[in-house]
Design an enzyme around this catalytic site. Sequence first.
Site, short mmCIF file in Angstrom:
data_model
loop_
_atom_site.label_atom_id
_atom_site.label_comp_id
_atom_site.label_asym_id
_atom_site.label_seq_id
_atom_site.Cartn_x
_atom_site.Cartn_y
_atom_site.Cartn_z
N HIS A 33 -36.49 38.37 47.64
CA HIS A 33 -35.87 37.25 48.34
C HIS A 33 -36.86 36.10 48.37
O HIS A 33 -37.92 36.21 48.98
CB HIS A 33 -35.50 37.68 49.77
CG HIS A 33 -34.75 36.64 50.54
ND1 HIS A 33 -33.39 36.64 50.66
CD2 HIS A 33 -35.18 35.56 51.24
CE1 HIS A 33 -33.01 35.61 51.40
NE2 HIS A 33 -34.08 34.95 51.77
N HIS A 84 -40.49 37.85 59.44
CA HIS A 84 -41.67 37.04 59.15
C HIS A 84 -42.16 36.29 60.39
O HIS A 84 -41.45 36.14 61.38
CB HIS A 84 -41.38 36.04 58.03
CG HIS A 84 -40.34 35.00 58.35
ND1 HIS A 84 -39.01 35.28 58.48
CD2 HIS A 84 -40.46 33.66 58.55
CE1 HIS A 84 -38.34 34.18 58.74
NE2 HIS A 84 -39.19 33.18 58.80
N GLU A 128 -39.14 26.60 63.70
CA GLU A 128 -37.81 26.52 63.12
C GLU A 128 -36.73 26.33 64.19
O GLU A 128 -36.52 27.21 65.03
CB GLU A 128 -37.52 27.79 62.33
CG GLU A 128 -38.54 28.11 61.25
CD GLU A 128 -38.32 29.46 60.61
OE1 GLU A 128 -37.31 30.12 60.95
OE2 GLU A 128 -39.13 29.87 59.77
N TYR A 141 -23.68 33.40 59.63
CA TYR A 141 -25.02 33.46 59.02
C TYR A 141 -25.35 34.91 58.74
O TYR A 141 -25.26 35.76 59.63
CB TYR A 141 -26.04 32.83 59.96
CG TYR A 141 -27.45 32.85 59.43
CD1 TYR A 141 -27.76 32.27 58.21
CD2 TYR A 141 -28.48 33.44 60.15
CE1 TYR A 141 -29.06 32.30 57.71
CE2 TYR A 141 -29.78 33.47 59.68
CZ TYR A 141 -30.06 32.89 58.45
OH TYR A 141 -31.33 32.91 57.96
N HIS A 153 -37.24 29.39 66.83
CA HIS A 153 -38.30 30.35 66.54
C HIS A 153 -39.57 29.55 66.32
O HIS A 153 -39.78 28.97 65.25
CB HIS A 153 -37.95 31.20 65.31
CG HIS A 153 -36.69 31.99 65.49
ND1 HIS A 153 -35.70 32.04 64.54
CD2 HIS A 153 -36.26 32.75 66.52
CE1 HIS A 153 -34.72 32.82 64.97
NE2 HIS A 153 -35.04 33.27 66.17
N HIS A 162 -39.58 36.84 63.81
CA HIS A 162 -38.12 36.83 63.82
C HIS A 162 -37.61 37.36 62.49
O HIS A 162 -38.38 37.57 61.55
CB HIS A 162 -37.56 35.43 64.10
CG HIS A 162 -38.12 34.35 63.23
ND1 HIS A 162 -39.40 33.86 63.38
CD2 HIS A 162 -37.59 33.67 62.20
CE1 HIS A 162 -39.62 32.92 62.49
NE2 HIS A 162 -38.55 32.80 61.74
#
Length: 452
Positions: free
Chosen positions: A304, A347, A353, A362, A377, A383
């Site tokens: 990803h 991460h 963010e 989402y 975050h 998160h």
Amino acid sequence: MNVQAQIHTAPLRQAATGTRYMSGFGNSFETEALPGALPVGRNSPQRAAYGLYAEQLSGSPFTAPRSSNERSWLYRIRPSVKHGGRWKKVDKGLIRSAPCRDEAELPIGQLRWSPIPIPSETLTFLTGLRTLTTAGDAETQAGMAAHMVFVTASMEREYLFCADGEFLVVAQEGALRFCTEFGVIEIEPGEICIIPRGVVFRCELMGGPARAYVCENYGGSFTLPDRGPIGANCLANPRDFLTPIAAYEDDETPSTLYAKWGGELFSTPIGQSPLDVVAWHGNYAPYKYDLRHYSPVGAISFDHPDPSIFTVLTAPSETPGTANIDFVIFPERWLVAENTFRPPWYHRNIMSEFMGLIYGVYDAKPEGFTPGGFSLHNMMLPHGPDTQAFEHASTVELKPVKLTGTMAFMFETRFPQRVTGYAAGLPALQPDYSACWEGLKKRFDPTRREAW
């Protein structure tokens, strides 16, 4: 040899409502609402056509490098010095600017809010603007603020400009029309517009009540990110950005001009509309973009990639590769990676963010994160996918899957984002947000090497 010259003019984009735009990002445009209003070969003639005044609006220092120098020449009925008299400080309502550290007593942690209902009271873009987070320092031109705006009424005989930063408006519910000094911009959910620092505008409803997210960028103007090895195409293509054509108001109705300046709100009475620009040319102007035109690039084998591949616009800082703000989206796209955990990985990040959902679901938060809601975050706070998303993504058969009907976004900044008193006191703040990870079980078994 008989040579015949043919003259072609660039086509204008026309919206369904009839509003027309010029295409391109960062172009040097020229447009006039009356023929011959733009001077040729000079910017400031001794006497401008139609009795207009020539005026320059600079969005960067005069000596900024050509690649980042922003300015436009406006040819208007009255110069801006006539659009105002004595300014007075007025109540700024729920608008806040950085630094804003002492309003909320929230401890650090991951935060999420449900959608805030659109109030039933009469609210314009100005009175309906509510600050959620602030970061950096507006007066040093570094950082940002994240706002939510609720609009239930059009601005009438009222105008606004922000000297503290540029506004990035993300329509989420309902459609909005921005009548600016440069012309008219209309946006609906799935579209954004940028109102540059200092540009005067009036916001009108195009139908029912509207709700939108707003990022106030204190730093250098948003620009397109470099594509690097991606090459010349994909992501946000310059031709899909639309700038308004000249449209002026010759209106002698007494009005009020508001200014957000230095974190405060000021007003001055004026005797006419300040949207009196008959012609203009330059590269400093409002623009809009349809997020559905974004051409995403992703993994076609495994793993990803970092979410930075979904950056639409970036506001650079003095540190290469470190943005003052990145505006990132998560649009419709195919997921095809093999032997890969496809949602965003868990991460911690040096960036902070602020995330919102325009429509749809989402993929990393199928529960609790709904259209009109938002999350925060902050830097170095962990998160990632909730329990349901993890379980599904870890066990599902990995066939090509298309995520459809979804559009999430992120305002990401290098500064910690401070929550305002307004946002901290909202009933929509979810006290149990962190519970979405409680179901993640310990799976470690030192006697079993194979994957569970």
